[in-house]
Each structure stands twice: as structure tokens, then as C-alpha cells.
Design a protein around this motif. Structure first.
Motif: not given
Length: 366
Positions: A62-76
Motif C-alpha cells: 500500500x502506498x502513502x504520499x505526503x505533501x510535506x516531509x514526514x518522520x518515520x523512525x528518524x527518517x525524513x
């Protein structure tokens, strides 16, 4: 050449088709070499391998995209891909294919995600996965806070229990302000729930509808704009139901299993919006192809099918799950991406491949 497929079968024909659908065709390994005719495209990158050698592990993305950067486990990152390892849990990959997070949740099969669920006063991304783990059978739910900081990550939220013996397919759908969770059992049992959050932030699921497809089924995708719920009955064909629960079990066979179009197992399903155009992409596992329909008209219109051949990374064979997202999906995929499971991955075990939607659109002249 675009053709509108309106398939009318007599009751006798449907009975004959159903009679042939008494067991699942397993193409893992030997069937992965069967490649049908289709327009060639290439994957541009891939994830690390999943599972042990010879193991049927990677299943559905499944795919998610964000217009702004997001944080996942310290990864931007600008988004992520969730992918199931049906032997052990859920991977969260970056848009370059790297592993961002792993949740050892057990026997997850299909996964989907949807944005806009309000939990504790915050707009959240909710992920759901069909779960066959003993003691947790049903749908396992996760949350991701796109505005989260610090140690932000995908986190376990709760579960939707079910009477389905073996949860298999799963998809979300939005009907107006309502978010629906749709579970497909291995033997074709369908359960449709609406999903909300309680005042204390816990998931609340209410069953809206139940019906039977008829035999082994998995692929599930919705098109709310046309009130359509598409389901793949693996050895029979592609069905269109109404998304509104009031429509009951009424359905239309869009495409029966047939050589050169849709070959058993008919597996994953996904939709993609490209501006005002919307498409349905299916996984024809039996011949390693992906038939595509345009679905924003009165009836689905077949536009062709693709084959993912060797290029920058190896080709795709025996695909199970498929997911797509149109529009900007990070810098790498400015107009959309299609992510597919690869059954036999050169140099490793099963994994997921990313295909630029622009390449598919150009190849098929869409």
C-alpha cells in the motif's frame, strides 16, 4: 485500442465457472515462469528481499504520499510503502525501497491505508491488514501521525475481530465522511465495516454488510466516485459490486478468467487517479501480467495490459499484490507510482518492485 467489456453470462455459465473454482491455483515458484503477452514496462527500483529462500512471504503493498516531509523512525521521507510479509509482519519502506521500519505482527496477508481518520483530535493515517495469526484473526489496525515528531512511526492501534476463518483480502474505502474497512475471506466471505475512533481514541468497527463471492477470493479495491467495489474471484474473474452496503450482493462480472486477459489466479487489485481519469489495475498471476481498465465512465473500459520485464532491476513474475497512487509521490514519482510484489526475484527471495506511472501511461498511450 480501447474496448468496453460488458460481460453478460447466463446462470448456467456462472454455475459452470463456479464449479471450476474449487481450489486455489498456486503459482509460487513453478508458475512464475509463465509470462503472457502485454506491453513492456520496467521497474525502476526494488525493496530488499523478504522471507527465506523458497518461502512464499511477500504479499501485498500500500502506498502513502505526503505533501510535506514526514518522520518515520528518524527518517525524513515524502511518503512510504507498507508491504506484508505473510510469515512474520509488516514492513514500512521508503520511496527509494529502503526499509524504514518492521512490525513483527504475525501472519498478515493484505494491507491497505487511508488518510483522514480523526483520532484524539488529530488527523491520522490508518493502516489495516488481514490477519491470520491464531488469537488475532481479523483485521489488525495501525496508525501513523503525519504531523508527528521525535520517535514517530507506524504503531499498532487495535483489531477488528471477525468470524471469517481465514482473512485474506482487505481494502479501505471512503463513502462521504465514512471510512469503510472491507475484509475478504479465503473462501469468498466478505465483511464490510465502518471504522471510527471512540472518545478515548480506540477503534470502533460496526458491521454494515456481509455476503459471499462464491469461491476463493482476495483482490479488493473501491472506486467511491462510481459507487463500485471490485473483487477478484481468483479462478472465476473480476466482479463489480456496489460500494454502498444497501446494494447487498448484486454484482456484474466485468471480466471472466480468459487467456490473454485475466488468468487464474486473479489476485491483487488497485485503483489509481490520474487527474480526472481513474484506472483499475489487476494482477493476472497465472501469466504474470497486469490488465488495466479505465473506470471513470459508465462501465469499465479495458485499455490494455502490461508486462514488467528485465531492466534496471529484474522483471516481475507471478505477482500477488499490487498497489498504486496517482499524483505526486515524492520527487522520484512526480505523477504516480505502481508497486507490485515479485514472486521470483533474481538474486534473492520475493520482494516489491516500484514502477513509474508515467512509463505505464506512455507505453499504453493513456
Amino acid at each position: 485500442m480501447r474496448r468496453t467489456l460488458t460481460t453478460l453470462l447466463t446462470a448456467a455459465s456462472l454455475i459452470a465457472l463456479a464449479a471450476c473454482a474449487t481450489h486455489e491455483v498456486d503459482f509460487q515458484g513453478e508458475g512464475a515462469g509463465l509470462i503472457g503477452e502485454g506491453t513492456t514496462v520496467h521497474a525502476v527500483l526494488e525493496t530488499p528481499s523478504v522471507g527465506a529462500p523458497g518461502q512464499d512471504a511477500a504479499d501485498d503493498p500500500a502506498v502513502f504520499a505526503s505533501a510535506k516531509p514526514v518522520l518515520v523512525e528518524g527518517h525524513t521521507v515524502q511518503g512510504f510503502v507498507a508491504g506484508t510479509d505473510k510469515k512474520s509482519g509488516l514492513y514500512i519502506y521508503g520511496l527509494e525501497g529502503e526499509i524504514l521500519q518492521f512490525l513483527p505482527e504475525g501472519l498478515l496477508n493484505n494491507v491497505d491505508l487511508i488518510d483522514g481518520l480523526m483520532v484524539d483530535g488529530r488527523r491520522q493515517i490508518v493502516l489495516g491488514a488481514s490477519d491470520r495469526t491464531p488469537g488475532k484473526v481479523g483485521v489488525t489496525l495501525y496508525l501513523f501521525d503525519p504531523a508527528g515528531t521525535g520517535a514517530n512511526a507506524v504503531r499498532l492501534w487495535g483489531r477488528i475481530p471477525t468470524d471469517v476463518v481465514e482473512p485474506y483480502g482487505f481494502c479501505f474505502a471512503r463513502r462521504g465522511e465514512t471510512i469503510d474497512a472491507i475484509l475478504v475471506g479465503h473462501e469468498g466471505e466478505v465483511r464490510q465495516f465502518d471504522l471510527t475512533a471512540s472518545a478515548d481514541g480506540q477503534p470502533v468497527a460496526r458491521e454494515l454488510r456481509r455476503f459471499g463471492i462464491g469461491s476463493i477470493s482476495e483482490g479488493c479495491a473501491a472506486d467511491p466516485e462510481t459507487d463500485a467495489l471490485y473483487l477478484n474471484e481468483e479462478n472465476v474473474g473480476l466482479w463489480r459490486y456496489g460500494l454502498n452496503p444497501a446494494s447487498g450482493a448484486t454484482r456484474t462480472l466485468i471480466q471472466p478468467i480468459a487467456p490473454g486477459l485475466l488468468v487464474a489466479d486473479a489476485e491483487g487489485l488497485t485503483t489509481l487517479a490520474d487527474g480526472e481519469k481513474r484506472y483499475l489495475i489487476a494482477s493476472s498471476q497465472g501469466d504474470s501480467t497486469f490488465p488495466i481498465w479505465r473506470i471513470d465512465g459508465a462501465t469499465p473500459a479495458y485499455v490494455g495490459r502490461i508486462v514488467v520485464r528485465d531492466g534496471a532491476v529484474d522483471g516481475v513474475t507471478g505477482t500477488d499484490g499490487v498497489a498504486a497512487l496517482g499524483g505526486r509521490v515524492g520527487d522520484r514519482f512526480p505523477e504516480g507510482v505502481v508497486v507490485v510484489q515479485d514472486d521470483v526475484n533474481e538474486g534473492g527471495t520475493q520482494n516489491f518492485k516500484y514502477i513509474d506511472w508515467r512509463d505505464i501511461r506512455t507505453a499504453l498511450g493513456l
